[in-house]
Write an enzyme that holds these catalytic residues in place. Structure first.
Site, PDB file in Angstrom:
ATOM      1  N   ASP A   1       2.454 -15.842   2.118  1.00 34.58           N
ATOM      2  CA  ASP A   1       3.638 -16.585   2.551  1.00 34.58           C
ATOM      3  C   ASP A   1       4.676 -15.523   2.923  1.00 34.58           C
ATOM      4  OD1 ASP A   1       5.757 -18.258   2.975  1.00 34.58           O
ATOM      5  OD2 ASP A   1       5.935 -18.961   0.911  1.00 34.58           O
TER       6      ASP A   1
ATOM      7  N   ALA B   1       0.819  -1.203   0.000  1.00 36.47           N
ATOM      8  CA  ALA B   1       0.000   0.000   0.000  1.00 36.47           C
ATOM      9  C   ALA B   1       0.858   1.260   0.000  1.00 36.47           C
ATOM     10  CB  ALA B   1      -0.923  -0.014   1.224  1.00 36.47           C
ATOM     11  N   GLU B   2       1.922   1.291   0.800  1.00 31.05           N
ATOM     12  CA  GLU B   2       2.733   2.505   0.897  1.00 31.05           C
ATOM     13  C   GLU B   2       3.498   2.739  -0.395  1.00 31.05           C
ATOM     14  OE1 GLU B   2       3.137  -0.125   2.826  1.00 31.05           O
ATOM     15  OE2 GLU B   2       2.351   0.371   4.827  1.00 31.05           O
TER      16      GLU B   2
ATOM     17  N   THR C   1     -13.832   6.355   3.521  1.00 33.28           N
ATOM     18  CA  THR C   1     -14.044   5.913   2.144  1.00 33.28           C
ATOM     19  C   THR C   1     -15.137   4.859   2.123  1.00 33.28           C
ATOM     20  OG1 THR C   1     -12.334   4.234   2.377  1.00 33.28           O
ATOM     21  CG2 THR C   1     -11.651   6.365   1.502  1.00 33.28           C
TER      22      THR C   1
ATOM     23  N   GLY D   1      -8.062   2.250  -3.598  1.00 36.64           N
ATOM     24  CA  GLY D   1      -8.025   2.993  -2.338  1.00 36.64           C
ATOM     25  C   GLY D   1      -6.727   3.766  -2.173  1.00 36.64           C
ATOM     26  N   ASP D   2      -5.625   3.156  -2.521  1.00 33.29           N
ATOM     27  CA  ASP D   2      -4.338   3.855  -2.440  1.00 33.29           C
ATOM     28  C   ASP D   2      -4.313   5.050  -3.392  1.00 33.29           C
ATOM     29  OD1 ASP D   2      -3.443   1.936  -0.604  1.00 33.29           O
ATOM     30  OD2 ASP D   2      -2.729   0.634  -2.205  1.00 33.29           O
TER      31      ASP D   2
END
Lengths: 323, 323, 323, 323, 323, 323
Positions: free
Chosen positions: D112, D41-42, D233, D264-265
Site C-alpha cells: 500500500d 533495502a538501502e 548471488t 541479501g542486503d
C-alpha cells in the site's frame, strides 16, 4: 411494506477503516507492535444491534484482499450480514493510527484514508434489493465528508429509502479533520431534515447549526427546523430529545471508563433498538444510556453485551432510584 | 559568546542504569518477564530537550558491551549526541529493579549499582573539547552521591564550566538510599550556590537545607543563600521560583497520571528550554509545567512530545483561564 | 547408614543466578523485555530429581531480597527443599544475560556475577545437620571456579561427606569464561577422584585432562586415574561409562530440539536417579538419555516431566528396537 | 574534494516503508496485533554498515508525522546519519503487509505504497553538499521502479556521483510486483553499467538480462557487458564475482535460518565494507557471506552484529577448513 | 497435644479452582488468551499467612493431573505445606471463567465446577494426624455449599478440631450462585457459633442472619447469638468486632485499587496472624486492614507482601495520625 | 434433487470443544496464560470449505453462555452457517488441555469433556429442514464415541440422509482415549459402509479393521468390505484411494511444518471440495494434499487459505514435475 416481514431489521452503510493503535497508552514511536482493529461508526451500530439480536446488514465497498476480508469476517462473527458488500480489485482499505492519551494529552489520530475503496462508492453501487430488504436505514455525517461520490451516494440512498418508506436515523458525527463546519452544515442539515430521527452532539449543534442553550433547548430548536425526533447528546452528562410534542431527558449512568471510543454509537444503537419495537422515546433514551455506560467499561468500539445484561443495568439503576 | 554558535545547546553528564521492572504493576516474584529500560535523571533531561529540537550531548562512562551500546543507541535514537561517551572494557552497567505500586504500597526500588563503570568516572575523563562545545551545562545531585570520584568529577566540571562562562543548572534530586541528608547537604549546597539555576523539591528543602514554610518562602530563603534562580518544586501542586528580585509561581496542570516517573525531569527540561531562549522566568515555569503534565500521561521516563504539542496544551490552558 | 531413612535422597549446593534473556531469539538491543529465569547446574539437578519424586535439598547463600526469595520460591514450587538456605543482608544475586542464537551465531553469555552472595560462601556456612540429612551429595566444577572461599567450601564439604559415607557425584562442567583449563584441571581432578561417580564432557576430557580417543576410551582412561564410575558425555551423540570392570554406552535418543540448555544436567539427573535405586549402570545411562531427550523438547533449564513420561519414552524406544 | 577525509564513508538513498506483519507465522486475519518495523533495502545496508563502525548517511523524502519521525529515530539509533532527510508536510509513508510462511505457503506481501512521500522525490531534492560528503554511493533497482521522478532521481544522482568520482555500488533487487522484467531491464542495465560494482541475483540475471549458465558464467557474461565488478548471488548456495580479470566464488556458510529477510542486503553490506578498505575481492565476498549467515539467525532485516562477531565466524570457518 | 510446639501454626481446607480470565478487562469473546490462576478463599489465607512467615498447611482433594499438580506447586512455592493433599485419579479440577469489569458492568463469573474432585471430599478423608498438627483451623462457608459430603466434612472437621482444642476461625463468605440465603443460614449459623472467631460481611449479616443496623450493632447482635469474637467487614469502609466485652472498629486504609479480588481474605489473614501471637483484637484489626489495603494494589488473589512491608504501612498511617 | 439448488453445499455435525493450550511449546505448569481456541474435526472441515467459498452449515448442541456464543461467532466469522445450533441452558462446553511437544515428547491431551452439552445430543434434536437443506453430509467417528445418544444421533442422521439421497462422507478419526479399538470397530464399520466416501488412517485401518499391507492394499481391502470410495491416509507420506474400479495415489507435498493439527481435516476438506464439483478422484486427492500442505504451515486447526492460493501450490508442484 406488506405483512411479510422484511429480511433485516436495519441496514446501514459507510466506511470502516483499519485502526492501528500502540498498546497500553504508549505513543507511536514507543511501541514496536500495533493493535489492529476495524473502526467505523455505522459498523459499530450494526454490530451493537446484531449483538442485541437484531437482523442487521452493513454495506460498503471493500478491497478484495486479506484486510478487506478480515474486516468482513469480523463483522460477520458479530452477527452482521455482509453478503451485499461490493468487492473491489486492486484497491486499498483506508487506515488510521490512533494514540489513546489521558488529559492533557488527549486522543490523537493520523488518517491515511485517501483513495480508499469506500471513498469511491457511487449511488448506483447500492442495490435496490438491499434497500428493500429492511425497515430501517441508519446513516451518518461521516460518509458525505469522504468524497463527492460518497456524498451523492448518501443523498441518493436516503431519497430512495424515503420513497420506500423505510424509517431513517441519521447521526451527525461531525469530523473536523475532514471538512469545515460550514461545509458540513450545508450538506448535513438537509440530511437531518430528511431523517425520522437525528442524533447530534451538543458541541456540534453549537458549532455547525448555530443552536444555542442547553441540550433541552437545542433539541427543541433543531426539531423546529428538521421535524421528526432530534436527540442531542451531551457527552458524559446525558442526552435530551424532542419529538415536536414532548421533551425527554436522560442522565448518563455512572460508569468507570475503560475506553471512551464508540460510546456515542452505543447510545444511538440503544435508542434505535427500542424504537424498532415502537417503544416510547423516554424508554429508548434510557436503554441507550445503559448501553453507552456498558460500552465505556469495554475495550474497543463495540458494546459486547447481551440484552439481558443491559436489562440488569437498567433494573439496578431503577431500584437505586426507588431507595 | 562569540558569533560562532557552539555545537550544542546543552551538555549534561551522569549515570544511567538499566531499569528492570515487572509489567502491569506486578511485584517481583509474580512475573517471569521484566520490562527493560534505561533510567537516569540527566539522560531524561537530555532526551526531553532533544525531542524539543535542542542540540544536546550526554556524557558518561559506559561498559563496552551490548547493554552499554543499547543504552547509547536508545539516546541517539531520541536525538541525543553520544559521541563523547567513554567506553570501558570489562566493566558493568549499574542496574536497578523497580516495582510500580499504588498507595499505600508505593514504588519500591532495589539497586544493584555498586562497581558500575559510571561510578568510576574521574575529573580527567571529561574532555575540555566537550565542555567547550556548549552554552549550558546541566548537573544533578545524584552523581556526587555515587562515589568519591564522581563527586570530584561533578565539582571539577562545574568549576571548569563556570570558568568558561557556561550557564549551569543543578537539580538537587536527593536520593535517601544513597547517602544521608547531612552528607548530601554538605556537598550539594555549594553546588547549588555555584549554579545559575537550582531546582529543589520542597521536601528536600525542608530535610536537607532546613528551609521553612511554603514553596514561595522556601524559594526566597534558598535564593538568599545561593543566589541565582531557585526553583522549588512541590509535586502535584506546582512550583515557585525566586530570582532575587521577582517571585513567580505556577500551578501544576491537571493531568490523569499514567506514569509518575520522570515528571520532575520533564519540568526542569521545560524550564531550561525556555531559558535557553532567554524567555522570562514565568513563561519558563509555565512551559515546564505543561511538559511535566504531558509526561504524566506517557509511560516511561521521557516526555515523548513535540514542541507543537506542548504549545497546544499551553494554549488550551490559557483559553480556559480567559473564560 | 542405619535403618533410619535419611530425610533427603540427595543434597546439592552451588550458585544459582538470575538469567535474563531477550525473547524469541532476539539479540540484546532488539528487545525491550527480558525473560527472567534462574539458572544453575546444581539447582537444575535438584529440580529434575524432585520432579521425579525424590526428596532433594538445595543449599546456597542468597541475598534476602525479592530476587533471592523468588529464586527459593521457584525451587520450592518444584518440590526442592530450600529450608537450609543461608540468607544474607545487603548482598546481591549474581546475574547473566543470555542470547540464544542458532549457528553460526551461537549462544552468547554476558556475566555480571562478581561480588554475589553465593561467591562468598564459606566452609563453615554448611551445617553438619544438613550434610547428615541425606545419602547422596551432588557437586559440580562450577562452584570452585567462583572464588577461593567457594573452592574451599566444595573441598571441605566433599571431605565431610566422604567421612559420613554419603555417595558423591561430581559433574566437571568446565566454564572457560571463569578460569583457564590448567587452573581448572588442577582443582577438579582431585574432586573427580574423590567422587563415586564423575561426569565429564568429552571436549573437557580432551582439553583439561589430556584424555585421548573416543568417549569409550576416554572413560576408561579417566576411570584408571580417578576410580569409581566415570561417565563421558558426548553432546548429541550419546555417552559412555566405565566402572572399572564393565564398559557401557548409550546413544542419544532422537529429539527435535526446542531448547538445548539443561540437557546435560537432565542426563546426569537421570543417571543419578536410577543409581539412587541401585539400578545397573546401563539402565541408569538409558534413563539419563531419555530424560535428556525430553528436556531438549522443553523450554527452560528443567526437565519438567513425570517418571511415567520418561518410562513411556523408554518403552517406545525399546519397542522400536524390537521391530 | 580536498585531502580532508569526507564526512561519510557511504551515502545511500531510497524508500523505506512501514512494514506490518502478523506475529508467529500467523496469517493476516488470524492476529489482532501487528509487528511494526521499517523495511528498505538501502536503509538495511546503511544500518549494517553503521553497526560495523562505518560513517553512513541515508537520504529520503519522509512525511513529517510520527511514523516518519519514528523511522528516522530507528535509523539514528543504529548509528545512521539522518540529518539530510527531506521532510514533507501532509504526505504519507508507504506501507506493506507481510506474512512469513514456510513452504509451500511462502512469504506474501501486500503493498500500500502508492502516493508515498518517497515516491515523489525529485532530482533537485538531493543536495550537492550531501553528495560531496562521502566517498561511496549505494543505490538499488527498487527506487527507479517507484515513479518517474524516482527513476530520474536515481539516474541524476548516479551521474553527479560519477562526476565527483564517488565509487558506486548498485544492487539490482528486481521486484516483480512493481514492474515487468522488460521495463526493469531497460532501466537497470545502464545503471549497472554506470556502477563500479553491481550485485544481481542469479534468477534476475536469467530473467531480466538473458544471461545463461551458472553463477560463475553469468558473472563473466554480465561483466563483459557492464564492466567493473559484477557479483552474482545464488541464494542459499553462495555467490560468484568477476572483475574483468579474476573470477572468485564463495560458498554460503551453513546457518540455521531464523529470518531470511535482509540476507541479501547483509551480503552486499559485507562486500562493500571490505572494499571500503580496499581489501581483495575474495576477502570481501567471504566477509559478505559471513555477515549474511549471521543475519539469517537474527529476526528482522538488519544484521545486528559487531565486526568482532563477524571475525569470529570467519575464524571458526577458516579453522574448520584446516582440520 | 504435648508441650512440643505443633508442626503448623494453622491448617485450612477447601476447594481451589482453576481460574481463567481474559486479560486487560476484555470480555470472554474478545480475547484469544486466558490468564490462568488458581482461586480459593482458604488457599488465599494459607498463602497470605505463609508469606508472613507462618507455618501453614492446606488440604484438599485434587486430581492427579498436570492442573492439580500445578495448583499444589503454586501453593508450595508460596511456602504452604501441600504434603497432605489427597490425590484422586481420573477426576477433574473445578474451574471458573471470570471477567473483571468496572461498574456498571461488574465482575461476572461462570462456574464449571460440578463433579470436581474437591466436591467429593468425605469426612474420613481428613487424617487425624493432620488435624493434630496445628494449633489453629480456618474454614469458610464456601465448602459446605459444594456438596453434601463437603458439608459433612466441614461439620466433622470442626467437631474434631474443637475436641482437640484447636482455635477455629470461620469466614461466612456467602456465595449466592451456590445456594439460597435460607439454606446457607441454616448450615452456617451453627458453624459460626462453633468457631472462636467468625468473619461475616455486613451485607451477608443483613441477608442471611437478619442482623440490623451498622457494622458495630451487627457485630454485637451476632456475638450475642454466636459467642466468641465476631468481626463484621464493611467493604471499602472498614470493619467492626465485638468479643462479648469490648467493641473495636477499624477504618479501611486509603488505597488506589488495582485488583479487588482477595481483599477480604487478606483482611482475615491479617487478623488471624496477630491473634496467633495473642495480640489484642484492636491491633489485629489494624493489621488486617493494612494487609487488605496492600492486597488491593497487587494483581491477583494473594497479598504478596512481607511482614516488614505491612509494618511500614502501619507506621506511616500511625505517624499521619500524630501530625 | 430438483433444479432448485439446495441452500448449503455441505452440512456437518459434531462436538467442538474449547481448546486450552500453553503457548510456545511450554508445558502446563510452565505457563500462566493459555491460548484459547475451539477444536473439532467437523467444524474444521466446515471452516475449511467455507473459506474455499462453499456454503456450509455446522450443527451441534451448545451451552448458551459466553463460551458457546464465542464458538459460534468464531465459525460464523469464517463463513460457516450457525443458525441451526441448538442452544442449551445451564450446560457446559467440553474442554481439553493440549501440550504441543516435539518428539520424543509428543502432543499430550487432557480431556475434561464429560457431561458436555454436545454429548447430550439426541436424534430428534436434528431438524428435518436442516437435513434437507444440503446435498452433502459429513460425519466423523468421534461423535459416536461421546455417548449413547451421540451414537444414536449419528446413526439416525446417516439413515435419514441416505433416505434423502445426500452424498455422505465419513472420517473414521479413531480416538483411543474415548473407546477401545474393538468397540469402535463394531460401531464405525457399518457407518463407513453406509457412506459414499470413507476416510481412514492407515494406522486405524490396521488396528481397528484388521486390514493388512500398504495404503494401496488397505484401500482395496476396505473398499471390498464397504463399497463406495475408500481413502486411506498415511500421515506425512500421502494417501491412497480405491473406488471399486480404479486405484489412485497421491504423495504428500513437501512442507515445513508449523502446526500439525488439522492437517487430516484439511486433506478431507480438499477431497470433498473437488468431489462437490464432480471432479475426478485423482484431482480431488491432489487438491486435498495441497490443502493439507498449506495447513501444515499455518498455526491452528483451520487451513486459512483461498482457493487461489491452493491453485498456486498445485501449479508450482505441477511445473516442478515437468522440469
Amino acid at each position: 411494506m406488506t405483512d411479510d416481514q422484511p429480511q433485516f431489521d436495519l441496514i446501514t452503510l459507510g466506511e470502516t477503516m483499519l485502526r492501528l493503535m500502540p498498546p497500553h497508552g504508549l505513543r507511536l514511536g514507543q511501541s514496536t507492535t500495533l493493535d489492529m482493529q476495524f473502526g467505523g461508526a455505522e459498523a459499530n451500530v450494526a454490530a451493537n444491534l446484531a449483538r442485541l439480536g437484531r437482523r442487521v446488514s452493513w454495506w460498503s465497498r471493500l478491497p478484495d484482499n486479506p484486510l478487506g476480508r478480515q474486516l468482513a469476517a469480523s463483522l460477520r462473527g458479530q452477527g452482521v450480514d455482509t453478503s451485499h458488500i461490493l468487492w473491489a480489485d486492486n484497491e486499498r482499505l483506508g487506515l488510521y493510527f490512533v494514540e489513546q492519551g489521558e488529559p492533557p494529552r488527549g486522543v490523537q489520530v493520523w488518517y491515511d484514508r485517501a483513495h480508499s475503496a469506500a471513498s469511491r462508492m457511487q449511488p448506483e453501487h447500492v442495490a435496490a434489493a438491499w434497500l428493500e430488504s429492511a425497515r430501517w436505514l441508519h446513516l451518518t455525517g461521516i460518509t458525505p465528508a469522504l468524497s463527492d461520490s460518497c456524498r451523492a451516494t448518501v443523498e441518493d440512498v436516503m431519497r430512495r429509502a424515503r420513497a420506500q418508506r423505510l424509517r431513517i436515523s441519521f447521526d451527525v458525527n461531525y469530523r473536523a479533520l475532514l471538512w469545515s463546519a460550514e461545509a458540513a452544515a450545508a450538506v448535513l442539515s438537509p440530511l437531518c431534515a430528511a431523517a425520522d430521527i437525528a442524533f447530534v452532539a451538543l458541541r456540534d449543534a453549537h458549532n455547525l447549526f448555530d443552536a444555542r442553550g442547553d441540550r433541552a433547548e437545542v433539541a427543541r430548536q433543531l426539531q423546529d427546523r428538521w421535524g421528526g425526533i432530534v436527540v442531542v447528546t451531551d457527552g458524559d452528562q446525558g442526552a435530551a430529545a424532542y419529538d415536536g410534542s414532548a421533551a425527554h431527558d436522560v442522565e448518563a449512568l455512572p460508569a468507570v471508563v475503560t475506553d471512551r471510543m464508540g460510546a456515542g454509537d452505543a447510545f444511538a444503537s440503544g435508542v434505535i433498538d427500542r424504537l424498532l419495537d415502537d417503544a416510547p422515546l423516554a424508554e429508548a433514551l434510557r436503554f441507550g444510556a445503559a448501553l453507552a455506560a456498558l460500552k465505556l467499561t469495554i475495550p474497543g468500539d463495540v458494546a459486547c453485551v447481551t440484552r439481558e445484561e443491559v436489562r440488569r443495568v437498567l433494573d439496578r439503576s431503577a431500584s437505586s432510584l426507588r431507595r
